[in-house]
Design a protein around this motif. Structure first.
Motif, PDB file in Angstrom:
ATOM      1  N   GLU A 137       0.808  -1.212   0.000  1.00 56.77           N
ATOM      2  CA  GLU A 137       0.000   0.000   0.000  1.00 56.77           C
ATOM      3  C   GLU A 137       0.841   1.261   0.000  1.00 56.77           C
ATOM      4  N   ASP A 138       1.994   1.217   0.654  1.00 57.99           N
ATOM      5  CA  ASP A 138       2.870   2.394   0.676  1.00 57.99           C
ATOM      6  C   ASP A 138       3.709   2.515  -0.593  1.00 57.99           C
ATOM      7  N   ARG A 139       3.589   1.554  -1.484  1.00 53.74           N
ATOM      8  CA  ARG A 139       4.234   1.582  -2.800  1.00 53.74           C
ATOM      9  C   ARG A 139       5.760   1.710  -2.685  1.00 53.74           C
ATOM     10  N   TYR A 140       6.338   0.770  -1.951  1.00 58.77           N
ATOM     11  CA  TYR A 140       7.802   0.744  -1.858  1.00 58.77           C
ATOM     12  C   TYR A 140       8.385   0.466  -3.238  1.00 58.77           C
ATOM     13  N   PHE A 141       9.388   1.239  -3.586  1.00 58.83           N
ATOM     14  CA  PHE A 141       9.919   1.296  -4.946  1.00 58.83           C
ATOM     15  C   PHE A 141      11.108   0.345  -5.089  1.00 58.83           C
ATOM     16  N   TYR A 142      11.026  -0.573  -6.055  1.00 54.76           N
ATOM     17  CA  TYR A 142      12.078  -1.563  -6.265  1.00 54.76           C
ATOM     18  C   TYR A 142      12.344  -1.752  -7.757  1.00 54.76           C
ATOM     19  N   PRO A 143      13.535  -2.262  -8.094  1.00 54.14           N
ATOM     20  CA  PRO A 143      13.743  -2.699  -9.482  1.00 54.14           C
ATOM     21  C   PRO A 143      12.719  -3.773  -9.824  1.00 54.14           C
ATOM     22  N   LYS A 144      12.431  -3.918 -11.088  1.00 56.48           N
ATOM     23  CA  LYS A 144      11.515  -4.970 -11.521  1.00 56.48           C
ATOM     24  C   LYS A 144      12.164  -6.315 -11.229  1.00 56.48           C
ATOM     25  N   LEU A 145      11.617  -7.020 -10.243  1.00 54.35           N
ATOM     26  CA  LEU A 145      12.187  -8.277  -9.775  1.00 54.35           C
ATOM     27  C   LEU A 145      11.101  -9.349  -9.714  1.00 54.35           C
ATOM     28  N   SER A 202      18.906  -5.454   7.316  1.00 55.37           N
ATOM     29  CA  SER A 202      17.898  -5.320   6.266  1.00 55.37           C
ATOM     30  C   SER A 202      17.466  -3.871   6.129  1.00 55.37           C
ATOM     31  N   HIS A 203      17.154  -3.488   4.880  1.00 58.20           N
ATOM     32  CA  HIS A 203      16.556  -2.171   4.605  1.00 58.20           C
ATOM     33  C   HIS A 203      15.059  -2.285   4.319  1.00 58.20           C
ATOM     34  N   MET A 204      14.504  -3.470   4.517  1.00 54.78           N
ATOM     35  CA  MET A 204      13.081  -3.653   4.277  1.00 54.78           C
ATOM     36  C   MET A 204      12.276  -3.051   5.419  1.00 54.78           C
ATOM     37  N   PRO A 205      11.071  -2.546   5.141  1.00 56.95           N
ATOM     38  CA  PRO A 205      10.204  -2.099   6.236  1.00 56.95           C
ATOM     39  C   PRO A 205       9.705  -3.297   7.042  1.00 56.95           C
ATOM     40  N   PHE A 206       9.314  -3.063   8.271  1.00 59.29           N
ATOM     41  CA  PHE A 206       8.854  -4.155   9.118  1.00 59.29           C
ATOM     42  C   PHE A 206       7.719  -4.950   8.490  1.00 59.29           C
ATOM     43  N   SER A 207       6.837  -4.264   7.763  1.00 61.16           N
ATOM     44  CA  SER A 207       5.683  -4.945   7.170  1.00 61.16           C
ATOM     45  C   SER A 207       6.071  -5.951   6.104  1.00 61.16           C
ATOM     46  N   MET A 208       7.313  -5.891   5.592  1.00 56.86           N
ATOM     47  CA  MET A 208       7.767  -6.820   4.568  1.00 56.86           C
ATOM     48  C   MET A 208       8.784  -7.823   5.110  1.00 56.86           C
ATOM     49  N   LEU A 209       9.055  -7.744   6.406  1.00 57.86           N
ATOM     50  CA  LEU A 209       9.953  -8.685   7.073  1.00 57.86           C
ATOM     51  C   LEU A 209       9.128  -9.780   7.761  1.00 57.86           C
ATOM     52  N   PRO A 210       9.762 -10.829   8.252  1.00 57.41           N
ATOM     53  CA  PRO A 210       9.010 -11.915   8.894  1.00 57.41           C
ATOM     54  C   PRO A 210       8.057 -11.389   9.968  1.00 57.41           C
ATOM     55  N   ASP A 267      14.665  15.334  -6.805  1.00 54.58           N
ATOM     56  CA  ASP A 267      13.271  15.195  -7.244  1.00 54.58           C
ATOM     57  C   ASP A 267      12.787  13.759  -7.101  1.00 54.58           C
ATOM     58  N   LEU A 268      13.613  12.804  -7.511  1.00 51.14           N
ATOM     59  CA  LEU A 268      13.226  11.398  -7.405  1.00 51.14           C
ATOM     60  C   LEU A 268      12.979  11.008  -5.951  1.00 51.14           C
ATOM     61  N   PHE A 269      13.838  11.472  -5.055  1.00 44.21           N
ATOM     62  CA  PHE A 269      13.711  11.133  -3.637  1.00 44.21           C
ATOM     63  C   PHE A 269      12.402  11.662  -3.077  1.00 44.21           C
ATOM     64  N   LEU A 270      12.089  12.910  -3.359  1.00 43.57           N
ATOM     65  CA  LEU A 270      10.863  13.499  -2.839  1.00 43.57           C
ATOM     66  C   LEU A 270       9.616  12.899  -3.474  1.00 43.57           C
ATOM     67  N   GLU A 271       9.766  12.315  -4.659  1.00 43.01           N
ATOM     68  CA  GLU A 271       8.638  11.659  -5.329  1.00 43.01           C
ATOM     69  C   GLU A 271       8.565  10.169  -4.993  1.00 43.01           C
ATOM     70  N   ASP A 272       9.434   9.706  -4.083  1.00 40.44           N
ATOM     71  CA  ASP A 272       9.454   8.291  -3.664  1.00 40.44           C
ATOM     72  C   ASP A 272       9.765   7.367  -4.830  1.00 40.44           C
ATOM     73  N   LYS A 273      10.700   7.794  -5.696  1.00 45.02           N
ATOM     74  CA  LYS A 273      11.048   6.999  -6.874  1.00 45.02           C
ATOM     75  C   LYS A 273      12.528   6.619  -6.877  1.00 45.02           C
ATOM     76  N   VAL A 274      13.059   6.386  -5.683  1.00 43.35           N
ATOM     77  CA  VAL A 274      14.391   5.790  -5.539  1.00 43.35           C
ATOM     78  C   VAL A 274      14.204   4.462  -4.813  1.00 43.35           C
ATOM     79  N   ILE A 275      15.128   3.545  -5.014  1.00 42.24           N
ATOM     80  CA  ILE A 275      14.990   2.203  -4.438  1.00 42.24           C
ATOM     81  C   ILE A 275      14.864   2.270  -2.917  1.00 42.24           C
ATOM     82  N   GLN A 276      13.947   1.516  -2.378  1.00 40.98           N
ATOM     83  CA  GLN A 276      13.596   1.396  -0.963  1.00 40.98           C
ATOM     84  C   GLN A 276      12.650   2.502  -0.487  1.00 40.98           C
ATOM     85  N   ALA A 277      12.471   3.576  -1.288  1.00 43.40           N
ATOM     86  CA  ALA A 277      11.510   4.608  -0.901  1.00 43.40           C
ATOM     87  C   ALA A 277      10.116   3.994  -0.895  1.00 43.40           C
TER      88      ALA A 277
END
Length: 347
Positions: free
Chosen positions: A37-45, A156-164, A208-218
């Protein structure tokens, strides 16, 4: 053991965003996607690695450090490992990763889950098979421990919601936050350092990318806010990078108490001196020089850089600063979370 279903949705980003990030970040040549829901930004994996990380086996003897990137992760890892290991400075004379810490997410990039990583490995195999093998080995070792038996130290750099889901109820976790202005500057240099990213844009474009949440892990703020809400959990210690800059000894005491360790006066002084940032950035075991040897890092940038609070003032224009002040204020509404972006005194 039954695998838990993954609770987050995967979505491709729009064509315009894909074109933009591919132009600025060659490491995203496969495009990007968002998760949850928070749209965490990742490479296409592939989705499978995210399922695997969500189901990563946890053990009460394990110790984790969780952060957004460039928020004092490496500094904290060294501190935590030495406290947990009774200030074994001789034992710390080996690489932080993969010898002492596992990096949960790393293998999913290094082992070729995208074309950039595959291309690097293929070129390495043709030019230098031994170097390519070392690259492959490093990726495997950072994600999977040499011995599957705990205790393990896991980053880990993952948010808690994506960790075990049972992570906090099972393991001790240290979460580190840093003010987003300095984190942005450090992350910009990190994108130029990591060859699997190889950022080619300007600082203004990265801003700009950082503030738009368009860098990896944002996005940055949901990650920190999620941890902040959990800070009352007995297995979570929430610290700020800026606390370490102002009162390193006090943070060491808090971490020692959290891990159930008692340091002698001599150990405390030795650890403070070891972690003093001017000494820390010269430590070859935390600067990942071997990653430069295998072609993962640029020779032009350093992994451990300045570690200064307020360095953003050397990069931000007045217009950038005003924009980010609004950005921070909007994203902190409804919380008592705040950041220190300047310090009068720091080590």
């Amino acid at each position: 053991m039954t695998s838990l279903p993954y609770p987050h949705r995967f979505e491709d980003v729009d064509d315009e965003t894909n074109a933009r990030v591919k132009r600025l970040v060659p490491g995203l040549q496969d495009g990007a996607m968002t998760v949850g829901e928070d749209r965490y930004f990742y490479p296409k994996l592939p989705e499978k690695p995210f399922h695997s990380m969500y189901n990563y086996p946890v053990d009460p003897r394990d110790i984790w450090v969780v952060t957004m990137p460039k928020c004092g992760t490496t500094w904290t890892q060294e501190m935590v490992w030495l406290i947990a290991n009774d200030c074994d400075f001789k034992g710390a004379q080996c690489n932080l990763m993969p010898d002492r810490w596992n990096f949960l997410e790393m293998s999913y990039r290094v082992l070729g889950s995208d074309n950039r990583a595959k291309s690097m490995l293929w070129e390495g195999l043709k030019a230098n098979p031994l170097k390519a093998f070392r690259l492959l080995w490093l990726g495997m070792m950072m994600a999977w421990p040499r011995s599957y038996a705990p205790p393990r130290f896991i980053k880990s750099h993952m948010p808690f919601s994506m960790l075990p889901p049972k992570l906090l109820d099972t393991c001790k976790v240290v979460y580190v936050a840093r003010n987003p202005k300095d984190a942005l500057v450090s992350y910009y240099h990190h994108h130029k350092l990591i060859k699997m990213l190889d950022f080619e844009g300007s600082f203004a474009e990265f801003f700009d990318l950082f503030l738009e949440d368009k860098v990896i892990q944002a996005p940055f703020m949901p990650h920190v806010r999620e941890a902040w809400k959990k800070r009352g959990h007995p297995n979570l210690l929430f610290i700020f990078f800026e606390e370490m800059k102002v009162d390193l000894k006090g943070v060491i005491r808090r971490v020692s108490d959290f891990l159930g360790k008692k340091l002698s006066a001599d150990q405390m002084e030795m650890l403070c001196e070891h972690l003093k940032f001017d000494n820390f950035k010269k430590n070859p075991y935390v600067n990942f020089d071997m990653f430069k040897e295998v072609g993962m890092l640029s020779e032009q940038e350093s992994f451990v850089r300045k570690g200064k609070t307020g360095d953003w003032k050397n990069y931000f224009t007045p217009e950038m600063n005003a924009r980010m002040d609004v950005w921070i204020q909007e994203r902190l509404q409804g919380t008592d979370l705040s950041f220190q972006t300047e310090l009068k005194h720091q080590d």
